[in-house]
Write an enzyme that holds these catalytic residues in place. Structure first.
Site, short mmCIF file in Angstrom:
data_model
loop_
_atom_site.label_atom_id
_atom_site.label_comp_id
_atom_site.label_asym_id
_atom_site.label_seq_id
_atom_site.Cartn_x
_atom_site.Cartn_y
_atom_site.Cartn_z
N ARG A 77 0.70 -1.28 -0.07
CA ARG A 77 -0.16 0.07 -0.13
C ARG A 77 0.89 1.27 0.09
NH1 ARG A 77 -5.61 -0.20 1.36
NH2 ARG A 77 -6.04 -2.28 1.77
N MET A 127 -12.12 3.53 -3.42
CA MET A 127 -12.40 2.53 -2.47
C MET A 127 -11.15 1.89 -1.68
SD MET A 127 -15.42 3.04 -2.06
CE MET A 127 -15.69 1.65 -0.65
N ARG A 128 -10.08 2.60 -1.85
CA ARG A 128 -8.95 2.12 -1.32
C ARG A 128 -8.38 3.16 0.15
NH1 ARG A 128 -5.36 -1.48 -3.03
NH2 ARG A 128 -3.64 -0.09 -2.18
N ASN A 145 -13.05 14.43 1.22
CA ASN A 145 -13.74 13.31 0.81
C ASN A 145 -15.15 13.70 1.11
OD1 ASN A 145 -14.43 10.40 0.22
ND2 ASN A 145 -14.83 10.24 2.49
N HIS A 158 -19.07 11.65 2.13
CA HIS A 158 -19.57 10.61 2.97
C HIS A 158 -21.24 10.64 2.96
CE1 HIS A 158 -19.79 6.86 5.20
NE2 HIS A 158 -20.65 7.40 5.96
N ASP A 200 -13.49 8.07 7.62
CA ASP A 200 -14.62 9.02 7.63
C ASP A 200 -14.48 10.05 9.07
OD1 ASP A 200 -15.64 7.74 5.47
OD2 ASP A 200 -16.76 6.38 6.49
N1 NHR Z 1 -8.22 6.71 3.61
C1 NHR Z 1 -8.11 7.04 4.81
N2 NHR Z 1 -6.70 6.78 5.40
N3 NHR Z 1 -8.81 7.78 5.53
C2 NHR Z 1 -10.20 7.81 5.02
O1 NHR Z 1 -11.24 8.37 5.66
C3 NHR Z 1 -10.48 7.39 3.62
C4 NHR Z 1 -9.61 6.90 3.13
C5 NHR Z 1 -9.70 6.49 1.72
C6 NHR Z 1 -10.82 6.44 1.10
C7 NHR Z 1 -13.03 7.10 1.11
C8 NHR Z 1 -14.10 6.26 1.74
C9 NHR Z 1 -15.29 6.20 1.06
O2 NHR Z 1 -15.72 6.87 0.19
C10 NHR Z 1 -12.01 6.89 1.87
C11 NHR Z 1 -11.79 7.48 3.07
C12 NHR Z 1 -12.79 2.55 1.21
C13 NHR Z 1 -12.75 2.28 2.53
C14 NHR Z 1 -12.03 0.93 2.87
O3 NHR Z 1 -12.40 0.33 3.83
C15 NHR Z 1 -13.22 3.11 3.52
C16 NHR Z 1 -13.74 4.16 3.37
C17 NHR Z 1 -13.73 4.92 2.00
C18 NHR Z 1 -13.25 3.94 1.14
N4 NHR Z 1 -11.69 0.18 1.79
C19 NHR Z 1 -11.11 -1.20 1.66
C20 NHR Z 1 -9.55 -1.33 1.86
O4 NHR Z 1 -9.01 -2.17 2.33
C21 NHR Z 1 -11.56 -2.00 0.74
C22 NHR Z 1 -13.11 -1.98 0.66
C23 NHR Z 1 -13.25 -2.46 -0.74
O5 NHR Z 1 -12.54 -2.71 -1.79
O6 NHR Z 1 -14.65 -2.80 -0.89
O7 NHR Z 1 -8.79 -0.47 1.12
O8 NHR Z 1 -16.34 5.47 1.45
#
Ligand code: NHR
Length: 240
Positions: free
Chosen positions: A96, A121-122, A138, A140, A176
């Site tokens: 990552r 979504m990462r 971002n 939400h 979030d």
């Molecule tokens: N990164 C950080 N450090 N903090 C946040 O608040 C973040 C972020 C990256 C993206 C957007 C958020 C959304 O639009 C966002 C906020 C992905 C995940 C997640 O858990 C969480 C929040 C958001 C986006 N992703 C998993 C992962 O392991 C994979 C999930 C999947 O592939 O379906 O990266 O909702």
């Protein structure tokens, strides 16, 4: 129809900004069918972006659209609007951290100043989030701090909320969280299911995100004690 952007551009060049904006609102046609249509669309977008920027709504242009997936719909939209696109496939990177470093390179190479997440979504590493502190936003689909994470609409309905909405916030490492910039509320109506509520919240998202970005781009936002100050006033700005 491809003459339209040239016409709008001519009007814009004469300094008739409001008139040019009104013309672009009646255009383009709903479906782009020919290469000429797509070209015209790109031209139209450029004129409109210039006119809007000149009027002062948003002093910013989109430098690049980055996706982790080659099939993301946003890439096609960006391409049609004449905006550069980059796909960074997670599989191409060993970690990552390495992925996020490549992301930083792509952004810095284009002198990007503000990063807007929209369905990205990462989870981003602390290294990335800290490098873009107070320049990474971002949206939400809930009224944070209520219902962070997934299934927000389902949980809002189950909790019997009378209102739902969306939040634009600066990103922090923890998911979030982060200072709230703009929140827009919508009512929960009888008979709502997840899809109906999500569609209503999406309308609010389309109002909240441009406002939040315009405030940040105009330098009207500061962060003090993990609260956003907009023109010196404690945020978030509320749209209802
Ligand atoms: N990164 C950080 N450090 N903090 C946040 O608040 C973040 C972020 C990256 C993206 C957007 C958020 C959304 O639009 C966002 C906020 C992905 C995940 C997640 O858990 C969480 C929040 C958001 C986006 N992703 C998993 C992962 O392991 C994979 C999930 C999947 O592939 O379906 O990266 O909702």
């Amino acid at each position: 129809s491809s003459a339209v952007p040239h016409l709008v551009d001519a009007v814009y060049r004469q300094g008739r900004v409001e008139e040019a904006l009104q013309m672009t609102e009646r255009w383009p046609p709903e479906r782009l069918t020919t290469p000429e249509d797509v070209d015209a669309h790109v031209g139209w977008r450029r004129v409109r972006a210039k006119a809007v920027a000149r009027r002062g709504d948003l002093d910013a242009s989109v430098g690049v659209v980055v996706s982790s997936r080659a099939d993301a719909g946003g890439l096609q939209h960006a391409h049609e609007a004449g905006i550069e696109t980059v796909v960074l496939s997670p599989r191409a990177f060993p970690s990552r951290e390495a992925y996020d470093r490549a992301l930083v390179v792509e952004l810095e190479r284009r002198r990007v100043e503000v990063v807007c997440l929209a369905g990205f979504m990462r989870l981003l590493t602390a290294g990335f989030v800290d490098a873009w502190r107070d320049r990474l936003i971002n949206i939400h689909p809930s009224l944070l701090p209520k219902f962070p994470g997934l299934d927000t609409h389902k949980r809002a309905l189950e909790a019997g909320e009378t209102h739902a909405g969306c939040s634009v916030h600066f990103v922090r490492t923890e998911m979030d969280s982060g200072p709230l910039l703009v929140q827009a509320a919508v009512p929960v109506l009888p008979g709502d299911d997840e899809d109906r509520l999500a569609a209503r919240v999406l309308q609010a998202e389309h109002r909240a995100y441009p406002l939040a970005l315009s405030l940040v781009a105009a330098g009207r936002v500061r962060v003090a004690g993990e609260q956003a100050l907009i023109d010196g006033q404690p945020g978030p700005v509320r749209l209802d």
